[in-house]
Design a protein around this motif. Structure first.
Motif, PDB file in Angstrom:
ATOM      1  N   ARG A 112       0.870  -1.441   0.001  1.00 54.07           N
ATOM      2  CA  ARG A 112       0.088   0.022   0.131  1.00 54.07           C
ATOM      3  C   ARG A 112       0.707   1.409  -0.119  1.00 54.07           C
ATOM      4  N   PHE A 182     -17.763  -6.165   5.866  1.00 51.36           N
ATOM      5  CA  PHE A 182     -17.574  -7.246   6.817  1.00 51.36           C
ATOM      6  C   PHE A 182     -19.117  -7.766   7.297  1.00 51.36           C
ATOM      7  N   TYR A 226      -1.888   0.547  12.263  1.00 51.67           N
ATOM      8  CA  TYR A 226      -2.836   1.401  11.352  1.00 51.67           C
ATOM      9  C   TYR A 226      -2.064   2.539  11.395  1.00 51.67           C
TER      10      TYR A 226
HETATM   11  N1  GLN Z   1      -6.403  -3.497   9.142  1.00 54.85           N
HETATM   12  C1  GLN Z   1      -7.134  -4.176   7.938  1.00 54.85           C
HETATM   13  C2  GLN Z   1      -6.408  -3.695   6.771  1.00 54.85           C
HETATM   14  O1  GLN Z   1      -5.835  -2.633   6.639  1.00 54.85           O
HETATM   15  C3  GLN Z   1      -8.805  -4.130   7.965  1.00 54.85           C
HETATM   16  C4  GLN Z   1      -9.226  -2.705   7.971  1.00 54.85           C
HETATM   17  C5  GLN Z   1     -10.608  -2.445   7.717  1.00 54.85           C
HETATM   18  O2  GLN Z   1     -11.443  -3.321   7.339  1.00 54.85           O
HETATM   19  N2  GLN Z   1     -11.216  -1.399   7.924  1.00 54.85           N
HETATM   20  O3  GLN Z   1      -6.475  -4.298   5.664  1.00 54.85           O
END
Ligand code: GLN
Length: 263
Positions: A112, A182, A226
């Motif tokens: 990323r 989700f 994060y």
């Molecule tokens: N931490 C996970 C990711 O970055 C999921 C984050 C999320 O689903 N918001 O892929």
């Protein structure tokens, strides 16, 4: 001869003036300047990730990440506009300029970071496996072999399942069900369409707390961090975000916010 010299000097002077004008007057505006001109900052998130971002009873998007986003907007002196996008679409929205930043419990990954710039980390998490409460045959990662597994597309849960189960021949590619949200994965779990859902542990524990037909059966240590993402090169905005995060962490306010949302 003197005339020629005069022409050369004139050209040099004009070129210098044009260069100076270019840098000081026509210079590309920074991200902060553009946001301030608009009067609002557009924040992209995926509101199915409690307690970081979720929809409350009033239909409002709230959570730990949203409180952090509010602090950023406050620091900029602009209004906050939240845009709810499925996780997979967040980085594209940042790249196309639809959102100014992304805050979505997004794990900082090498891949990323090739596309976007990340802030300093503000939270650490692992992955977890959710199953139906009465299920007794899934108690370890090994027990996932041969099962149907739900993930949110493009998340680190998706990557973990792909790398550790599919690529190692334990789970068939067609048995990995990738969902946009989700919430849809969990509905499918409850209907019996899949055996387990792999997602970040903090969100998994929240979902389980809210729904007593579910349980966390396995924790997978991944130690993910994060970060908040901005478009590559938006250094002024990134510096401001890092400042806000540093202040929140140093002042102890981040701890308070975590307590507020995790209880
Ligand atoms: N931490 C996970 C990711 O970055 C999921 C984050 C999320 O689903 N918001 O892929």
């Amino acid at each position: 001869m003197q005339k020629k010299l005069l022409v050369v000097i004139s050209i040099i002077v004009i070129a210098a003036i044009v260069t100076i004008l270019y840098f000081y007057v026509f210079k590309e505006k920074g991200a902060i300047e553009k946001i301030k001109e608009k009067g609002y900052i557009v924040v992209g998130t995926s509101a199915d990730f409690p307690p970081f971002e979720m929809v409350d009873e009033k239909g409002e998007i709230v959570g730990l990440d949203i409180d952090i986003a509010k602090k950023i907007a406050e620091k900029l002196g602009v209004k906050l506009v939240i845009r709810d996008i499925k996780f997979e679409g967040l980085i594209p929205a940042l790249l196309s300029g639809d959102v100014d930043l992304v805050i979505a419990g997004m794990t900082i990954t090498e891949e990323r970071a090739k596309a976007v710039d990340f802030s300093i980390p503000y939270f650490e998490a692992d992955q977890a496996v959710i199953v139906l409460k009465d299920r007794t045959d899934i108690n370890s990662v090994e027990d996932l072999a041969g099962k149907k597994i739900g993930v949110q597309e493009g998340t680190t849960g998706d990557f973990w399942v792909t790398d550790n189960l599919v690529k190692k021949g334990k789970v068939k590619e067609e048995d990995v069900k990738r969902y946009g949200k989700f919430t849809v994965a969990l509905l499918e779990l409850k209907k019996g369409g899949i055996d387990a859902v792999v997602m970040d542990k903090p969100a998994a524990e929240m979902y389980v707390k809210l729904d007593n037909s579910l349980k966390v059966a396995v924790v997978i240590k991944t130690g993910e961090k994060y970060g908040i993402a901005v478009k590559k090169g938006n250094k002024d905005l990134l510096d401001l975000i890092n400042k806000v995060l540093e202040e929140l962490i140093k002042s102890g306010e981040m701890e308070k916010l975590i307590k507020k949302w995790f209880g």
